[in-house]
Write a protein that holds these residues in place. Structure first.
Motif, short mmCIF file in Angstrom:
data_model
loop_
_atom_site.label_atom_id
_atom_site.label_comp_id
_atom_site.label_asym_id
_atom_site.label_seq_id
_atom_site.Cartn_x
_atom_site.Cartn_y
_atom_site.Cartn_z
N UNK A 29 40.40 23.01 2.59
CA UNK A 29 39.50 23.66 1.62
C UNK A 29 40.30 24.39 0.55
N UNK A 56 33.74 28.95 -11.96
CA UNK A 56 33.54 27.71 -11.19
C UNK A 56 33.31 28.03 -9.72
N UNK A 87 32.35 30.80 -8.44
CA UNK A 87 31.08 31.53 -8.28
C UNK A 87 29.90 30.55 -8.21
N UNK A 88 29.91 29.56 -9.09
CA UNK A 88 28.83 28.56 -9.08
C UNK A 88 28.81 27.80 -7.76
N UNK A 89 29.99 27.38 -7.32
CA UNK A 89 30.06 26.53 -6.15
C UNK A 89 29.75 27.27 -4.85
N UNK A 113 27.79 29.85 -4.63
CA UNK A 113 26.44 30.40 -4.69
C UNK A 113 25.51 29.68 -3.73
N UNK A 114 25.70 28.35 -3.61
CA UNK A 114 24.74 27.59 -2.83
C UNK A 114 25.38 26.52 -1.97
N UNK A 115 26.25 25.70 -2.56
CA UNK A 115 26.83 24.58 -1.80
C UNK A 115 27.83 25.04 -0.76
N UNK A 116 28.67 25.99 -1.13
CA UNK A 116 29.77 26.39 -0.25
C UNK A 116 29.78 27.89 0.00
N UNK A 117 28.76 28.41 0.66
CA UNK A 117 28.79 29.83 1.01
C UNK A 117 29.79 30.03 2.18
N UNK A 118 29.90 31.23 2.67
CA UNK A 118 30.73 31.46 3.85
C UNK A 118 32.10 31.98 3.50
N UNK A 119 32.78 32.52 4.50
CA UNK A 119 34.02 33.26 4.25
C UNK A 119 35.16 32.42 3.71
N UNK A 120 35.26 31.15 4.08
CA UNK A 120 36.42 30.36 3.64
C UNK A 120 36.35 30.09 2.14
N UNK A 121 35.24 29.50 1.71
CA UNK A 121 35.16 29.17 0.29
C UNK A 121 35.01 30.43 -0.56
#
Lengths: 290, 290, 290, 290
Positions: B178, B199, B201-203, B205-213
């Motif tokens: 990742x 970029x 922030x956009x990604x 926001x919805x597709x890749x939440x969670x601590x890693x991303x």
């Protein structure tokens, strides 16, 4: 509003239907007549591309660069548009084509917005897309009510339309990379005698929540790639868009080279009608598990 | 409970402190004396490895295969353990060493659990780790109260200890993949004239939440890699564990080869003291941006 | 023979000059006038493309697919050709374009041969090229006397013109792979404190004789990339032709992905005017040696 | 001379036999007795490792790092060597082990040369090896008469023994890269409907002469990998030596990562008993041709 809508594939159909349901007058065009009839039954108006452009506000959701070039840069269509007409291109196209479209529209006194979306057909049907747009702020403000019907949130990433496409292309690249990473990891897990679905459950519980890892991960963990939501060759096309976007800006993309080969190998093994998550089978095949 | 705890690095210190705070009697050992004094001040008991083993229940959090081999497979230490004593190895080690350890403990009438964790030092301090364990169910039940102090959730992935290490190693592999995927994508974004932080922030926001991303993405988007939570050479070590785990099971890992080179290149450019997220600078350097 | 010759770059100039010297009447055309004047001084006849085609036998050596498409599939040029006229395309073009050209020529009652060459400008000047041709045997026989002037040997690889291009493209792919392999190996040698030039000398003494390893190896071993015989962007174009040839036939090319990134990285670092052997500097840069 | 020779595999047997034939008194040792009996019949003397070392001049040709560590760094063997005894290690081992051996020999007052060879068993039998040596010049001069029996040419690459191993390891890396490059290229050729053997014939005629391209190319072009001269797992071991040599010197090796995966995939598909050239089948399998 009275608007045109061009391109009624799975995504476009769901989007146009929502616009109709929200009370807009939507003049729809599609290459094949089936979806047009379906939308007309729901209250849309069947139209030619010229009639759609004549409304002065056109949204489009076409398949790829070729379709966009043929339909939306067609001189006849553009000639039908009133001065200052606004075209909102929501398709996933190359940044090179977005730049060309913005230029040609400006030369003709027309306005152009890029507004590609994240989300699959269910999200489109639920009005739950994430919309990434770029272009003239006034134009964005004008169609924001339409975006509000189509999506859960609109991100504006500046005034250069191609920048929205860049975000979309690299976003899809992250999705493709995530699929390949899960494919490789679950193949080691399987070869090690553990259940890949359990592995995915552990990893998506906390570290990797969200639709990409949970959604595709579940498909990969269970090796169940139905229903086909996004065909593998379309995923390959998007990897190609990322590689081109990198190449044009002198950015090497080593993961992209790996993805390219994985998709080609999947196509060589007859997976062209499968969902793009099924590219994960490539990793298993290489390990002698398939 | 009266237990031993071996290895007081950043993670081990936070974990042992929580066990003390929960009322357990914890005999701690560490190679260097500083952390021992710190824990003793918090109520732990300074001890030798043999004394720790003599409690009959030992948790350990050592740095790598070499440290585990030296300390926990040391005949003197094992000789000090009462029959049936239980060792819970929470470090990220190779599956090969986990298999060897399980075998050697069994031969000596001792019990061995693998219980590696996901989470960084803040999660350890907050008792918020995700624990992945494997081994004899009765042994797991015995130390579950300790796991409940240390973590938010315990996942049991079967009775073969090495399987827990496999999950941990491939989980870290997903994290490393990742990071590299975000590094490549944000480099194209930057080369294209857009803000990488937007970029991300956009990604996320919805597709890749969670601590890693969100966590690593924020570091990469802002090119701000402080504080150093996990040093780059340790990340390289973990990529090596994944490559070995794949090799031993005949699983090619093409993303792993790319990661290997990115880490080597980072080390060649003097990034050995940086956080492993800073491996992202490799992509920028290759694109002539660094 | 009275023939046309189209395209007077470094290669084409040397080839046309040899044909003139061998007593043929050569009508030459080039986009820029300098080389035409030079050839005319040597005895060639300056001509339009139409005049060249009117001879009934045209050889061409253009830069790339775009130039070939513009010049040799130009309806005006083709209309000037007498029935059964023969065009021998000696450029390195894609197999897709070769297939299209063969089809379009056949439709117009014209004949088409592919005859790409191996060898750099010195080999062209010395009449020492290796020619790989494919097409109708009678047509090959007709121009064999010309090939004998231009090259040391002609290989016929069947009757499908595109097959000759396939051999050329994959041959260049082997050269590019050899350059990268030597770049990586010599970088380890240099980092290990040994002289790369000595390493190349040992390896080319027996295992790897021949112009590719000895020639490019010497440049790489000494890090001396002058004179510029084949510019780096042209090499990158050829790597792209190989990747496309693979993609169209569903063949993954993992070395090709690596080459692609190495060339992009070289371009990102301003090496666009250097010889393609200088892509070897990428390996050194990654290792912190540049 | 009266010398010891340790390690009678295919290579060692041929080499020791030539030394006997040249009139030297050769005390031979091997793990399994068969080759010893064979050599004894040819005039060699069966011996223990200690007896071999007691001669004061020992050549060895063992399989890998493990065998070298067990036999040649064995304290008992070293204790049997007279002061100043010379050991010439001709095996392909890691540079790390070569450095350790040179150090340990020096500490004991013994001398150590590295002298790995290029060439397969036929070359060994014909006394036609290429020998690459490094170490103290006087020691090299002492055994030059033996090298002259074994090989066609001796290259001296300095006074640091490990440097000779570095040349050997990276030389083998070039061979492995050449095999993979030919595998990829011939797979495109085959998928394009052309004969791979013809392609190899064209390319080795002029651009790529010499034993590697002609020899392995012929095997790959004809898909005929018999007889097995160098088993695939040994080739994989050598790729690993190159990757380690790179890693220790902070040199990324992207082709090496590709090779690693190709070999693992071959092993996953049961090719462990085949010649390493058969790793070429991986490319065909990925393209759906196998």
């Amino acid at each position: 509003m009275r608007i045109g809508f061009i391109g009624l594939g799975g995504m476009g159909t769901a989007m146009a239907r929502n616009l109709v349901a929200a009370g807009h007058t939507v003049l729809v065009w599609n290459r094949s007549p089936g979806p047009v009839a379906e939308l007309a039954a729901a209250g849309a108006v069947s139209a030619s591309i010229e009639e759609a452009f004549a409304t002065g506000t056109v949204l489009s959701m076409l398949a790829d660069d070729r379709a966009v070039t043929e339909r939306l840069l067609d001189p006849a269509a553009l000639a039908a548009a009133p001065a200052g007409a606004l075209h909102v291109n929501m398709a996933t196209i190359s940044t090179a084509l977005a730049e060309r479209a913005a230029r040609e529209y400006a030369e003709r006194g027309l306005r152009y917005l890029a507004a590609p979306v994240f989300g699959r057909t269910e999200a489109a049907a639920a009005g739950n897309l994430t919309i990434v747009t770029a272009g003239e702020p006034a134009a964005i403000a004008e169609v924001q009510p339409l975006f509000d019907v189509l999506g859960r949130r609109t991100w504006t990433v500046g005034e250069v339309p191609a920048h929205a496409n860049l975000v979309k292309i690299l976003g899809n690249y992250l999705v493709a990379c995530s699929i390949e990473a899960m494919a490789e990891a679950t193949t080691v897990i399987e070869a090690g005698g553990l259940d890949p679905a359990l592995f995915i459950e552990v990893l998506t519980d906390n570290l990797f929540p969200g639709p990409v890892f949970a959604g595709y991960g579940s498909m990969i963990g269970k090796r169940s790639y139905e229903p086909v939501n996004f065909r593998l060759p379309l995923g390959f096309k998007d990897v190609g868009l990322a590689l081109s976007a990198g190449q044009e800006r002198n950015v090497p993309l080593p993961f992209g080279g790996v993805l390219r080969d994985a998709f080609i190998e999947a196509l060589a093994h007859g997976q062209g009608e499968q969902d793009w998550a099924a590219v994960a089978e490539t990793a298993r095949r290489r390990a002698g598990l398939a």
